[in-house]
Scaffold this active site. Structure first.
Site, PDB file in Angstrom:
ATOM      1  CE  LYS A  53      22.902  50.001  91.145  1.00 62.83           C
ATOM      2  NZ  LYS A  53      21.547  49.775  90.735  1.00 62.83           N
ATOM      3  CD  GLN A  97      20.112  50.949  87.596  1.00 59.71           C
ATOM      4  OE1 GLN A  97      20.899  50.226  87.943  1.00 59.71           O
ATOM      5  NE2 GLN A  97      19.190  52.101  88.072  1.00 59.71           N
ATOM      6  CG  ASP A 120      18.160  44.764  91.253  1.00 56.56           C
ATOM      7  OD1 ASP A 120      18.745  45.169  92.354  1.00 56.56           O
ATOM      8  OD2 ASP A 120      17.932  45.301  90.197  1.00 56.56           O
TER       9      ASP A 120
END
Ligand code: NAD
Length: 297
Positions: A53, A97, A120
């Protein structure tokens, strides 16, 4: 034989488009979109994901920061760190994460990222906005990356109008994939069924699907005989299994060799949904920067 849906190529095209738009944004606003990726602990797969990422973000012209925190960090200390990032004007997107260690209160962490930096799309305000919008606009709303990537691949495969009225079956009801994808497909005028571990006659339910999405985490769960001839099959699953040579390899939730005989189009694993997730994260970071700078979509 099914057409292969090339997620790698689609992701490259999207990342290229985002990179161009990032440079336009920098020229116009005099500021570079920034992404902070927070990882807690040393889960090997998670470490690999966050490295990809941040590397992809840099390649798209986004200023990426990786914040690595120890597995034994307390919830309060993690919240404080997220609060600092949230207050930093150079950081437009924050990604924590998942999964987090069990000792951490995940719900509190998701609330700590303000909705406008929540690349997200997991904050309850963004989840609520996604489910309540008739036509959710990913240029104005931060939508979870994996479902957004699935939608992108389906539109590319079936055409912009090709989703209307289709029977979509999603196997898996997680907050990360199944539920938000159901909202997106509903808004795209599909008739949506969300199946899960307690669904009766799962094979029969799947056989109804013009669009079949598997997001379960069980290697090869969806058999070729569960696939309606000509269906578009999106395999979200990423499972590491033992390989014939004693090493390991990645497979999806769909028995690919069987399903490709029946489906009209199918995503491979790897090289399907995975790369699209990362590309959509880049897109969301740019969207977040635009929203915060008042530049709109
Ligand atoms: P999860 O564990 O949160 O949810 C799994 C879902 O599958 C649950 O809703 C459960 O009800 C359902 N399920 C479990 N066993 C089942 C069964 N036997 N029959 C029917 N349904 C069953 O998982 P998740 O986070 O949604 O991830 C699912 C898979 O997708 C995993 O393999 C994960 O690694 C992968 N994933 C891939 C990406 C990507 O970028 N490609 C992103 C996120 C997750």
């Amino acid at each position: 034989m099914a057409r292969l849906i090339d997620g790698k190529a689609a992701a490259l095209a999207l990342r290229t488009e985002v990179a161009r738009a990032v440079e336009g944004f920098v020229a116009e606003r005099g500021l570079r979109p920034g992404l902070a990726v927070v990882i807690v602990g040393d889960h090997p797969a998670s470490r690999a994901y966050v490295r990809t990422k941040t590397r992809m973000a840099e390649a798209a012209g986004i200023a990426a920061r990786l914040i690595e925190l120890p597995a034994d960090i307390q919830t309060a200390a993690l919240l404080e760190r997220i609060g600092e990032l949230d207050a930093d004007p150079a950081v437009h997107g924050i990604l924590v994460q998942l999964p987090l260690p069990e000792t951490i209160d995940e719900a509190q962490v998701l609330l700590a990222v303000s909705p406008k930096k929540d690349v997200d799309g997991f904050h309850p305000a963004n989840v609520g906005a996604l489910f309540s919008a008739t036509r959710p606009d990913p240029d104005r709303l931060l939508v979870p990356c994996t479902p957004l990537g699935c939608l992108h691949l389906l539109r590319q495969t079936l055409g912009a109008e090709g989703l209307r009225g289709q029977e979509a079956v999603i196997v898996g009801r997680s907050n990360i994939v199944g539920k938000p994808l159901a909202a997106l497909l509903l808004a795209a005028d599909c008739t949506v069924t969300v199946a899960h571990s307690r669904t009766r006659d799962l094979a029969d339910v799947c056989r109804r699907a013009d669009i079949l999405v598997a997001a379960v985490g069980r290697p090869g769960l969806v058999r070729g005989s569960w696939v309606k001839p000509g269906a578009a099959v999106i395999d979200v699953g990423i499972n590491r299994i033992e390989a014939e040579d004693g090493g390991s390899r990645l497979v999806g939730d769909v028995a690919f060799a069987e399903a490709e005989q029946v489906a009209g189009a199918i995503t491979p694993v790897p090289g399907g949904v995975g790369p699209m997730t990362v590309a959509c994260l880049m897109r969301n970071t740019l969207t977040a920067a635009r929203l915060q700078s008042g530049a709109g979509g």
